[in-house]
Design a protein around this motif. Structure first.
Motif, PDB file in Angstrom:
ATOM      1  N   HIS A  72       1.107   8.294  34.878  1.00  0.00           N
ATOM      2  CA  HIS A  72      -0.179   7.624  34.709  1.00  0.00           C
ATOM      3  C   HIS A  72      -1.341   8.618  34.737  1.00  0.00           C
ATOM      4  CE1 HIS A  72       2.503   4.327  35.776  1.00  0.00           C
ATOM      5  NE2 HIS A  72       1.619   3.508  35.238  1.00  0.00           N
ATOM      6  N   PRO A  74      -3.644   9.733  39.471  1.00  0.00           N
ATOM      7  CA  PRO A  74      -4.135   8.695  40.385  1.00  0.00           C
ATOM      8  C   PRO A  74      -3.457   8.820  41.739  1.00  0.00           C
ATOM      9  CG  PRO A  74      -2.547   7.767  38.862  1.00  0.00           C
ATOM     10  CD  PRO A  74      -2.799   9.176  38.397  1.00  0.00           C
ATOM     11  N   VAL A  80      -0.366   3.886  42.090  1.00  0.00           N
ATOM     12  CA  VAL A  80      -0.121   3.070  40.904  1.00  0.00           C
ATOM     13  C   VAL A  80       0.248   1.676  41.386  1.00  0.00           C
ATOM     14  CG1 VAL A  80       1.291   2.720  38.837  1.00  0.00           C
ATOM     15  CG2 VAL A  80       0.666   5.053  39.558  1.00  0.00           C
ATOM     16  N   PHE A  92      -4.318   0.410  32.741  1.00  0.00           N
ATOM     17  CA  PHE A  92      -3.276   1.158  32.032  1.00  0.00           C
ATOM     18  C   PHE A  92      -2.334   0.168  31.356  1.00  0.00           C
ATOM     19  CE2 PHE A  92       0.665   3.417  31.460  1.00  0.00           C
ATOM     20  CZ  PHE A  92       0.334   4.757  31.310  1.00  0.00           C
ATOM     21  N   LEU A 118      -8.541   7.719  30.277  1.00  0.00           N
ATOM     22  CA  LEU A 118      -7.802   7.421  31.509  1.00  0.00           C
ATOM     23  C   LEU A 118      -8.100   8.440  32.602  1.00  0.00           C
ATOM     24  CD1 LEU A 118      -4.355   6.541  29.881  1.00  0.00           C
ATOM     25  CD2 LEU A 118      -6.124   4.961  30.658  1.00  0.00           C
ATOM     26  N   SER A 130      -4.446   3.488  39.608  1.00  0.00           N
ATOM     27  CA  SER A 130      -4.092   3.096  38.252  1.00  0.00           C
ATOM     28  C   SER A 130      -3.506   1.688  38.294  1.00  0.00           C
ATOM     29  CB  SER A 130      -3.070   4.068  37.657  1.00  0.00           C
ATOM     30  OG  SER A 130      -2.652   3.636  36.375  1.00  0.00           O
TER      31      SER A 130
END
Length: 523
Positions: free
Chosen positions: A71, A92, A95, A121, A131, A143
């Protein structure tokens, strides 16, 4: 797809023959193993993590190393080069995978309460830094992966609309609709990885836009979760009830909230499909044919014009581009036209289009080049990995302008890219095509291939800045379908002006008072 490579490792791309001579000395540049990329410890406050875990369940909140890498950033060449170099600084901290609109609302509220930035996402295929949020002033980054929001919620066969959750990948959505006898008709080159929410949030344009329209033209209604609550827009196909608020969220890139569902127009599955190639002497004569289609008809489902360089490299057929066989090379410029629908109607449009193409100087190449493009176009992104492995820089950019300015814009951007990279000692191949047309203008999509320097990220940054400057000097838009992200933010602000920018910021303050939604992107 697993970063930092595109697609299925079992079906890798091949180094295109035309680019092989650009590979510099220095051996393999495949980069580090993603599992070996160092990541900093998560900074999300324990109270926020506990609240997220309580809301979603422990199975849907993770700081697993591979999940964080997967991510991290998008799929632009600079994003991928950074990961190949072992740079995981934008990963990140957590997640999370909400399973409903209510879950998304709760995640946004928790993150707003604890000043944790959130990044939506779906497929993660942004190529403009969409992102990569600002971390400054925030307690961490989460994320929000919408993969569990993957349902075809409803289909209205009478109205020919379907409601799709935002986490559906394009491939999944098409499979679900095909089972009902319909198609969305949206096939961007990111089709194998991108998702429905991303299509809406970036104003995506698929290759069949001539026949089916851009994604933002397909959207009839939206459901959006914001830190301030839920917004549902689109109660009818057209309305005079104030400004069309759908347009506020289409292209908003997650900075106002997170799109969780869209209602879109759908079409019956075509029973007949034929694609063919035509040769034109030069780019301008090919562009005149595309303009004739969109202004005066008949309109094919797909139209595409490759310039002389792209035609010579055979980039319209990725399989041939890496085959080392020049027998299929075409001099001049290649136009691909495609016709879909019920057989009689599609063949009638094809016959009428043939008359236009012949009248304007085109020479038929038969169905071979058209079918090669149709069946091979999703292989294009697979060519990037072998190029980067060999030390060859490859990246794309796009813009859009009016027909009267198109030729000058193409020359200006090509010149800016060529001059900048040549000055760095890395003379490039610069290719261009038109794949989206409108009565008033068309998009230009550039592909750039050059030997890598020791710092390819800085190398491309200089070239991209020069191209952006040329686009703005020509009065064109900074993007047609790649969106703004971080990479185009400065140019976008100059394009819309201070008052328009402050208007958008005022809307963000209402919907996202603490500014946690994708900070630093777009605005």
């Amino acid at each position: 797809m697993r970063r930092p490579r595109w697609g299925d490792p079992a079906t890798p791309g091949r180094l295109p023959t035309a680019a092989a001579g650009l590979a510099p000395e220095g051996g393999d540049r495949t980069g580090v193993d993603p599992d070996e990329i160092p990541l900093s410890d998560p900074t999300v406050p324990s109270a926020a993590r506990s609240a997220l875990t309580e809301a979603l369940g422990a199975a849907h909140v993770t700081d697993d190393h591979r999940a964080r890498i997967d991510h991290t950033r998008g799929y632009s060449t600079p994003d991928i080069l950074a990961l190949r170099a072992g740079d995981g600084t934008d990963a990140p901290d957590l997640v999370v995978t909400p399973g409903s609109h209510a879950d998304v609302l709760r995640v946004l509220q928790i993150c707003a309460d604890h000043r944790v930035a959130v990044v939506p996402f779906t497929g993660g295929t942004s190529v403009v830094g969409g992102l990569t949020p600002d971390r400054a002033g925030f307690a961490g980054v989460v994320s929000i992966d919408l993969a569990r929001l993957d349902r075809l919620v409803d289909i209205d066969e009478v109205s020919r609309t379907a409601t799709l959750q935002a986490g559906l990948r394009g491939v999944q959505a098409e499979e679900l609709l095909r089972a009902k006898g319909f198609t969305l008709g949206h096939f961007p080159q990111s089709y194998e990885g991108a998702g429905i929410g991303g299509y809406a949030a970036t104003r995506s344009a698929g290759q069949s836009s001539a026949g089916y329209g851009r994604f933002d033209e397909m959207v009839e209604a939206l459901v959006v979760a914001t830190p301030s609550g839920t917004i549902e827009v689109g109660t009818a196909p057209r309305s005079a009830a104030g400004p069309d608020l759908r347009q506020l969220f289409l292209g908003s890139e997650g900075v106002l909230g997170i799109i969780t569902a869209v209602t879109v127009r759908i079409h019956p599955q075509p029973s007949h499909r034929v694609f063919e190639g035509w040769r034109f002497d030069d780019f301008d004569s090919g562009a005149a044919a595309l303009r004739a289609f969109v202004q005066d008809g008949p309109m094919p489902t797909v139209v595409r014009l490759s310039d002389e360089m792209e035609t010579a490299v055979n980039l319209a057929d990725p399989a041939a581009a890496g085959a080392g066989d020049d027998a299929s090379a075409i001099d001049g410029c290649l136009v691909v036209v495609g016709f879909e629908g019920e057989r009689t109607e599609a063949e009638t449009r094809r016959a009428a289009a043939t008359s236009v193409l012949e009248r304007l100087g085109g020479t038929s190449l038969g169905t071979g080049p058209g079918e090669a493009w149709r069946t091979g176009r999703f292989r294009g992104p697979y060519l990037r990995d072998p190029l980067l492995d060999a030390g060859v820089l490859v990246e794309t950019l796009e813009t859009v302008t009016y027909w009267s300015r198109l030729s000058d814009l193409r020359s200006a951007v090509t010149g800016a890219l060529t001059d900048t990279l040549a000055a760095a000692g890395t003379p490039p191949l610069v290719m261009c095509h038109i794949s989206h047309v409108y009565p008033a203008g068309a998009s230009l999509y550039f592909t750039v291939v050059a030997p890598q320097t020791d710092d390819p990220i800085a190398q491309w940054s200089a070239a991209k800045t020069a191209a952006n400057d040329a686009i703005r000097a020509a009065g064109a838009s900074i993007t047609h379908h790649h969106a703004v992200g971080r990479d185009h933010r400065v140019a976008y602000h100059a394009e819309i002006g201070d008052l328009a920018l402050e208007t958008l910021r005022a809307m963000k303050r209402t919907l996202d008072p603490t500014g946690v939604c994708n900070p630093g992107v777009l605005l």
